[in-house]
Enzyme design. Structure first.
Site, PDB file in Angstrom:
ATOM      1  CG  ASP A  45      -2.239   5.761   6.939  1.00  0.00           C
ATOM      2  OD1 ASP A  45      -2.682   6.726   7.235  1.00  0.00           O
ATOM      3  OD2 ASP A  45      -1.262   5.192   7.154  1.00  0.00           O
TER       4      ASP A  45
ATOM      5  CD  GLU B 253      -4.247  10.171   5.896  1.00  0.00           C
ATOM      6  OE1 GLU B 253      -3.881  10.988   7.022  1.00  0.00           O
ATOM      7  OE2 GLU B 253      -3.195   9.310   5.808  1.00  0.00           O
TER       8      GLU B 253
END
EC number: 3.2.1.20
Length: 574
Positions: free
Chosen positions: A220, A293
């Site tokens: 993330d 990401e």
């Protein structure tokens, strides 16, 4: 005879290992947002048992691997992205035994489980942060601390840096008598990766879950992990203004040249990949993977793959289509963005295609419900990895949620005038399984977010019975991905004027496949002989959407293919 026996034994040893290498390279990845997938215990929130119960659905739609948004112990200030115990399961989702049962069932179905790993920060309720705030020697530098600066007798944060969730990136901690850095919510203090102990601690978290049976991680918010190094006095520079934005609390008010995409970020990803390789060697079996990401410049993203010396992320998410395609984009824009990735990708790497996730408006709301099949044809038809966010396969759309009912902290920290621009709640509503109460998601009287009002028309059960529903078109596209041409073939992508996107997949000795997408509302007549070489005079319809008057197995001439408004089809050579 003896030589043949030895050869057959060697093949038996070699072939399984060959099959294990690169399973992900043409895989179908599916994002589950656990709070909204399936509630098994009636509390209005999805859970691990619910996911386990519905794994056969993932098998039905041909999913290779599913990544779960965070399921770890958390006070839920950011719905799990604020992790308090990096090696624990939050009770709202279940227990470690529930997770192990999920892994076992997934293994039976040959579906790999990928976990969401949040390296940038923890919760402020994490034991590490509590010890750091207390000044314990082992943990005092686990986070980014600064005593601030005194201006006219008033103590202020050390820089002007702004949080993604609005306001200062610095919050004062009374116990420590210092400010701590948080690129996101104040309850999400940033870890200090310039401390080698932090790097090792987080690598140990990766090892823990890999040894449990996870097949990798979606990492993330990677660009935020490092800030520019402090100077000799321990200070950082202010970030420059973005003159186009006038709200001084808004994240985009500044240009984030010192707090995102620092060069050390890539080195950290390479170090995490080393852990993947280490566990592959330790445990054997199929490859384990990293998905990263990052909404970063293309030249930065390409370095996530590796640098020639170090391996990186196998799947650095390609957000070109997700972030840049708009309702008014023409076929030239689609083609340009597809080429951006294919033409810049390092040799030997694998592309991936993404149109949706839990942070962005759904395809049907962003681009139009009549383009849902077209977008799924793109991610399923292009070479490499397809990535689907739960519900996009059946055409779920955003659900409007009032200011009073909004729970997303990114929106809640704004105001009634701004929240709709910032909220992510509309894309996170409960999965629509059937036309039963709460769309079959839960038997609770109230669900954590409201169910879409159109759930009786858009749900798995109903769409299974409609030949050209979004779900059934998706399943046909998935079945087609087993063809050698789509697994291994080359691709040629082009725009045929402003309205039609076309791409052709070819592999010597096999049928070629041509995907045609009419993006807009004009009727188009296409002479494919002037676009692609080496195609047969006649072509066969393999997949059609509900805008087409054609049916599967119909034939057409390659020099006169008629496309109706918003029609999307896959043709094959005959």
């Amino acid at each position: 005879m003896f030589k043949l026996l030895v050869l057959s034994c060697l093949l038996a040893l070699v072939l399984p290992s060959l099959a294990e290498v690169g399973w992900w390279k043409s895989g179908q990845f599916y994002q589950i947002y656990p709070r909204s997938f399936k509630d098994s215990d009636g509390d209005g929130v999805g859970d691990l048992i619910g996911i386990t119960q519905q794994l056969p659905y993932l098998k039905e739609i041909g999913i290779t691997a599913t990544w779960l948004s965070p399921i770890f112990t958390s006070p839920m200030a950011d719905f799990g992205y604020d992790v308090a115990d990096l090696k624990g399961i939050d009770p709202i989702f279940g227990t470690m035994e529930d997770f192990e049962a999920l892994l076992a069932r997934a293994k039976e179905l040959d579906i790999k489980i990928i976990l969401d790993f949040v390296p940038n920060h923890t919760s402020d309720e994490c034991d590490w942060f509590i010890r750091s705030a207390a000044g314990e020697e082992e943990y005092k530098d686990f986070y980014v601390w600064h005593t601030g600066k005194v201006v006219n007798g008033i103590r202020q944060p050390p820089t002007n840096w702004l949080s993604v969730f609005r306001g200062s990136m610095w919050t004062w901690n009374e116990q420590r008598q210092a400010y701590y850095l948080h690129q996101f919510h104040a309850k999400q203090p940033d870890l200090n990766y310039r401390n080698p102990k932090v790097v090792e601690a987080m690598k140990d978290v990766l090892r823990f879950w890999l040894r449990k049976g996870a097949y990798g991680f979606r990492i993330d918010a990677v660009p935020h992990v490092y800030e520019i190094p402090a100077d000799a006095d321990g200070n950082w520079p202010d970030e420059p203004r973005n003159e186009a934005v006038s709200d001084p609390e808004d994240y985009t008010y500044l240009q984030h040249i010192y707090t995102t995409d620092q060069p050390e970020t890539l080195e950290l990803i390479y170090a995490f990949r080393d852990v993947i390789e280490e566990i592959d060697a330790e445990l054997g079996g199929d490859d384990r993977v990293l998905l990263t990401e990052a909404y970063s410049p293309l030249e930065v993203l390409m370095q996530y793959y590796g640098n020639g010396t170090h391996l990186g992320s196998q799947i650095p998410f390609n957000f070109e289509l997700l972030a840049k395609i708009s309702y008014s984009s023409d076929a030239y824009h689609y083609s340009e963005l597809i080429h951006n990735w294919l033409d810049n990708m390092p040799e030997g790497q694998v592309a991936n295609w993404v149109f949706g996730n839990h942070d962005q408006s759904r395809i049907g709301s962003r681009l139009g419900a009549d383009r849902i099949d077209a977008c799924n044809m793109i991610i399923m038809g292009l070479p490499g990895v397809s990535v689907t966010y739960q519900g996009e396969e059946m055409g779920m759309t955003d659900v409007w949620i009032s200011w009073e009912d909004t729970v997303d902290p990114q929106a809640c920290q704004s105001n009634e005038q701004e929240f709709e621009r910032l909220t992510r709640d509309p894309v996170r509503t409960p999965f629509q399984w059937s036309d039963e109460v709460n769309a079959g998601f839960s038997n609770a009287s109230i669900t954590w977010l409201p169910v879409a009002s159109n759930y009786k028309l858009v749900n798995v059960k109903k769409e299974r019975g409609i030949a050209l529903s979004h779900l059934n078109v998706y399943k046909q596209l998935r079945a087609l991905r087993d063809e050698p041409t789509l697994k291994q073939g080359d691709v040629s992508v082009t725009a045929i004027g402003p309205n039609v996107l076309a791409f052709k997949r070819t592999l010597a000795g096999y049928k070629s496949y041509i995907t045609l997408i009419n993006i807009n509302d004009d009727v188009e007549s296409i002479n494919l002989d002037s676009v692609f070489t080496s195609i047969t005079t006649q072509l066969q319809y393999v997949v059609v959407n509900d805008k087409s008057v054609r049916r599967k197995n119909d034939l057409t001439f390659s020099n006169s293919v008629l496309l109706l408004p918003k029609e999307a089809v896959v043709l094959s050579t005959v």
